[in-house]
Design a protein around this motif. Sequence first.
Motif, PDB file in Angstrom:
ATOM      1  N   VAL A   1       9.747  18.051   6.132  1.00 24.66           N
ATOM      2  CA  VAL A   1       9.266  19.575   5.192  1.00 24.66           C
ATOM      3  C   VAL A   1       7.853  19.076   4.684  1.00 24.66           C
ATOM      4  CG1 VAL A   1      11.438  20.095   4.551  1.00 24.66           C
ATOM      5  CG2 VAL A   1      10.490  18.265   3.319  1.00 24.66           C
ATOM      6  N   PRO A   2       6.916  19.944   5.451  1.00 28.51           N
ATOM      7  CA  PRO A   2       5.465  19.614   5.096  1.00 28.51           C
ATOM      8  C   PRO A   2       5.200  19.715   3.732  1.00 28.51           C
ATOM      9  CG  PRO A   2       5.941  20.907   7.103  1.00 28.51           C
ATOM     10  CD  PRO A   2       7.170  20.635   6.600  1.00 28.51           C
ATOM     11  N   GLY A   3       5.826  20.873   2.758  1.00 29.52           N
ATOM     12  CA  GLY A   3       5.449  21.145   1.784  1.00 29.52           C
ATOM     13  C   GLY A   3       6.474  21.839   1.021  1.00 29.52           C
ATOM     14  N   LYS A   4       6.142  22.400  -0.430  1.00 30.76           N
ATOM     15  CA  LYS A   4       7.218  22.792  -1.373  1.00 30.76           C
ATOM     16  C   LYS A   4       7.828  24.042  -0.754  1.00 30.76           C
ATOM     17  CE  LYS A   4       9.753  22.692  -5.163  1.00 30.76           C
ATOM     18  NZ  LYS A   4       9.146  22.467  -6.447  1.00 30.76           N
ATOM     19  N   GLU A   5       6.752  25.036  -0.148  1.00 38.17           N
ATOM     20  CA  GLU A   5       7.012  26.432   0.098  1.00 38.17           C
ATOM     21  C   GLU A   5       7.998  26.420   1.443  1.00 38.17           C
ATOM     22  OE1 GLU A   5       4.920  30.212   2.107  1.00 38.17           O
ATOM     23  OE2 GLU A   5       4.239  29.346   0.076  1.00 38.17           O
ATOM     24  N   ASP A   6       7.585  25.297   2.257  1.00 43.84           N
ATOM     25  CA  ASP A   6       8.747  25.164   3.521  1.00 43.84           C
ATOM     26  C   ASP A   6      10.002  24.696   2.927  1.00 43.84           C
ATOM     27  OD1 ASP A   6       8.940  24.849   6.500  1.00 43.84           O
ATOM     28  OD2 ASP A   6       9.386  22.780   5.566  1.00 43.84           O
TER      29      ASP A   6
ATOM     30  N   ARG B   1       6.332  38.419  -2.586  1.00 45.94           N
ATOM     31  CA  ARG B   1       5.723  37.214  -1.801  1.00 45.94           C
ATOM     32  C   ARG B   1       7.162  36.763  -0.988  1.00 45.94           C
ATOM     33  NH1 ARG B   1       0.783  34.033  -4.768  1.00 45.94           N
ATOM     34  NH2 ARG B   1      -0.307  35.927  -5.548  1.00 45.94           N
ATOM     35  N   PRO B   2       7.881  37.540  -0.306  1.00 47.08           N
ATOM     36  CA  PRO B   2       9.057  37.112   0.402  1.00 47.08           C
ATOM     37  C   PRO B   2       8.876  35.798   1.226  1.00 47.08           C
ATOM     38  CG  PRO B   2       8.032  39.154   1.407  1.00 47.08           C
ATOM     39  CD  PRO B   2       7.217  38.873   0.268  1.00 47.08           C
ATOM     40  N   LEU B   3       9.623  34.992   1.186  1.00 48.44           N
ATOM     41  CA  LEU B   3       9.823  33.770   1.955  1.00 48.44           C
ATOM     42  C   LEU B   3      10.465  34.381   3.508  1.00 48.44           C
ATOM     43  CD1 LEU B   3      11.386  31.195  -0.372  1.00 48.44           C
ATOM     44  CD2 LEU B   3       9.079  31.484   0.328  1.00 48.44           C
ATOM     45  N   PRO B   4       9.737  33.741   4.656  1.00 52.78           N
ATOM     46  CA  PRO B   4      10.401  34.281   5.814  1.00 52.78           C
ATOM     47  C   PRO B   4      11.380  33.796   6.270  1.00 52.78           C
ATOM     48  CG  PRO B   4       8.446  32.489   6.012  1.00 52.78           C
ATOM     49  CD  PRO B   4       8.733  32.952   4.598  1.00 52.78           C
ATOM     50  N   THR B   5      12.631  33.908   5.635  1.00 54.56           N
ATOM     51  CA  THR B   5      13.936  33.369   5.837  1.00 54.56           C
ATOM     52  C   THR B   5      14.591  34.282   7.134  1.00 54.56           C
ATOM     53  OG1 THR B   5      14.923  34.620   4.066  1.00 54.56           O
ATOM     54  CG2 THR B   5      14.419  32.476   3.526  1.00 54.56           C
TER      55      THR B   5
ATOM     56  N   ARG C   1      26.740  31.103  -6.681  1.00 51.03           N
ATOM     57  CA  ARG C   1      27.304  29.730  -6.403  1.00 51.03           C
ATOM     58  C   ARG C   1      25.619  28.990  -6.539  1.00 51.03           C
ATOM     59  NH1 ARG C   1      29.972  32.201  -2.049  1.00 51.03           N
ATOM     60  NH2 ARG C   1      28.056  31.724  -0.721  1.00 51.03           N
ATOM     61  N   HIS C   2      24.555  29.618  -6.351  1.00 50.34           N
ATOM     62  CA  HIS C   2      23.283  28.963  -6.351  1.00 50.34           C
ATOM     63  C   HIS C   2      22.304  29.737  -7.333  1.00 50.34           C
ATOM     64  CE1 HIS C   2      24.925  26.641  -2.792  1.00 50.34           C
ATOM     65  NE2 HIS C   2      25.108  27.734  -2.198  1.00 50.34           N
ATOM     66  N   PRO C   3      22.560  29.787  -8.588  1.00 54.27           N
ATOM     67  CA  PRO C   3      21.599  30.498  -9.360  1.00 54.27           C
ATOM     68  C   PRO C   3      20.222  30.275  -9.415  1.00 54.27           C
ATOM     69  CG  PRO C   3      23.471  29.389 -10.557  1.00 54.27           C
ATOM     70  CD  PRO C   3      23.401  28.809  -9.326  1.00 54.27           C
ATOM     71  N   TRP C   4      19.775  29.254  -8.783  1.00 58.44           N
ATOM     72  CA  TRP C   4      18.354  28.975  -8.698  1.00 58.44           C
ATOM     73  C   TRP C   4      17.808  29.774  -7.453  1.00 58.44           C
ATOM     74  CZ3 TRP C   4      17.638  27.621  -3.340  1.00 58.44           C
ATOM     75  CH2 TRP C   4      18.668  27.158  -2.794  1.00 58.44           C
ATOM     76  N   LEU C   5      18.493  30.295  -6.660  1.00 53.25           N
ATOM     77  CA  LEU C   5      18.117  31.077  -5.669  1.00 53.25           C
ATOM     78  C   LEU C   5      17.412  32.545  -6.016  1.00 53.25           C
ATOM     79  CD1 LEU C   5      18.259  31.557  -2.569  1.00 53.25           C
ATOM     80  CD2 LEU C   5      20.435  32.620  -2.794  1.00 53.25           C
ATOM     81  N   ALA C   6      17.949  32.899  -7.051  1.00 48.27           N
ATOM     82  CA  ALA C   6      17.003  34.103  -7.515  1.00 48.27           C
ATOM     83  C   ALA C   6      15.673  33.963  -8.107  1.00 48.27           C
ATOM     84  CB  ALA C   6      17.596  34.663  -8.861  1.00 48.27           C
ATOM     85  N   GLN C   7      15.336  32.584  -8.433  1.00 47.83           N
ATOM     86  CA  GLN C   7      13.800  32.178  -8.540  1.00 47.83           C
ATOM     87  C   GLN C   7      13.080  32.001  -7.095  1.00 47.83           C
ATOM     88  OE1 GLN C   7      15.733  28.872 -11.165  1.00 47.83           O
ATOM     89  NE2 GLN C   7      13.739  29.485 -12.155  1.00 47.83           N
ATOM     90  N   VAL C   8      13.801  31.777  -6.260  1.00 48.06           N
ATOM     91  CA  VAL C   8      13.120  31.580  -4.901  1.00 48.06           C
ATOM     92  C   VAL C   8      12.596  32.714  -4.231  1.00 48.06           C
ATOM     93  CG1 VAL C   8      13.245  30.632  -2.728  1.00 48.06           C
ATOM     94  CG2 VAL C   8      13.994  29.276  -4.576  1.00 48.06           C
ATOM     95  N   MET C   9      13.708  33.882  -4.369  1.00 48.81           N
ATOM     96  CA  MET C   9      13.682  35.081  -3.563  1.00 48.81           C
ATOM     97  C   MET C   9      12.381  35.816  -4.389  1.00 48.81           C
ATOM     98  SD  MET C   9      15.381  34.460  -1.064  1.00 48.81           S
ATOM     99  CE  MET C   9      15.722  36.027  -0.334  1.00 48.81           C
ATOM    100  N   SER C  10      11.635  36.361  -3.620  1.00 50.29           N
ATOM    101  CA  SER C  10      10.427  37.315  -4.221  1.00 50.29           C
ATOM    102  C   SER C  10      10.366  38.762  -3.518  1.00 50.29           C
ATOM    103  CB  SER C  10       9.264  36.482  -4.384  1.00 50.29           C
ATOM    104  OG  SER C  10       7.975  37.336  -4.585  1.00 50.29           O
TER     105      SER C  10
END
Length: 313
Positions: free
Chosen positions: A139-144, A196-200, A184-193
């Motif tokens: 994993v090259p970095g935090k965003e990845d 600046r959407p993540l390319p999932t 199940r994963h409350p932290w996921l809401a902090q990741v999804m934007s």
Amino acid sequence: MPRDATPSIRIADELRRRIETGELRPGDRVPSTRAITAEWGVAMATATKALTALREAGLVRAVRGVGTVVADHPDAPRARVRAIAVPPTHPPRTDAELTRERVVAAAIAIADERGLAAVSMRQIAAEVGVAPMSLYRHVPGKEDLLTAMADTVFAGAPLPAGESIGWRARLETSCRMQWAMYRRHPWLAQVMSMTRPLPTVRGMRHVEWAMAEFEGLPTGVMIHIAVTMLNYVRGTAINLAGESEAERATGVSSEEWMQAQDETLDLILAGGDFPMYSAALTDPDLELSLETLFTFGLDRLLDGIACLIPASG
């Protein structure tokens, strides 16, 4: 029980009797403050004192998303804290055994248990038993890493297969699947934007699947529907992440916090300036939670979208 016992003591003793006789068994939900006010005709502050006395006696405990339930045994909460406090042990592993999947799975486990702020290369390395620098090959970095974590969560909720179910059922199914992921994963809401959407890739597939049965709508309308629904689910789920962090920081559940405000609310409502709030807070049948808010809002959004669908025939 002495005749001059206060109402809160009398209520606590009655609930204790129900627990000791097996009328209320371990894991059963005990009456909420509102249910107590309705059954005994007391103020919320009195109901809160009764539940507090039971909690201090170790007879009940708060369960997030459920309420106050009968404890398994008096030391159950303390035993659970000790178990969490013991750091996990892992056999030594070599860098050759490390994979991207294992790194991401460890990061998700840390975020689930301790929140997104606890996720770091050092913590992940300790979890999988390697040196921190070994992780950067995967994993090259935090965003990845965050993108991979979100994508993995979506992968854990495979899309339904089968025939057409209609645009409304399909869109509702997608939203409820997302809501379950956030639960199940409350932290996921902090990741999804939304900005600046993540390319999932798997997340994009969910959206593509949800929009598959819309016909006759301009592309611009469809993408606005898709993003609006994503934003609604994620916006509601942000409260899950906030509650998880608050409970970890204070050790006080949402229900316990609300109960602690009852006396102040009683004083505010006593003046009669808030009849709607008074009626709601004294209604024993009222159920107001993130779950009910999510469902109510989702239904209203779907009703509104229906107005955009061209009439058939």
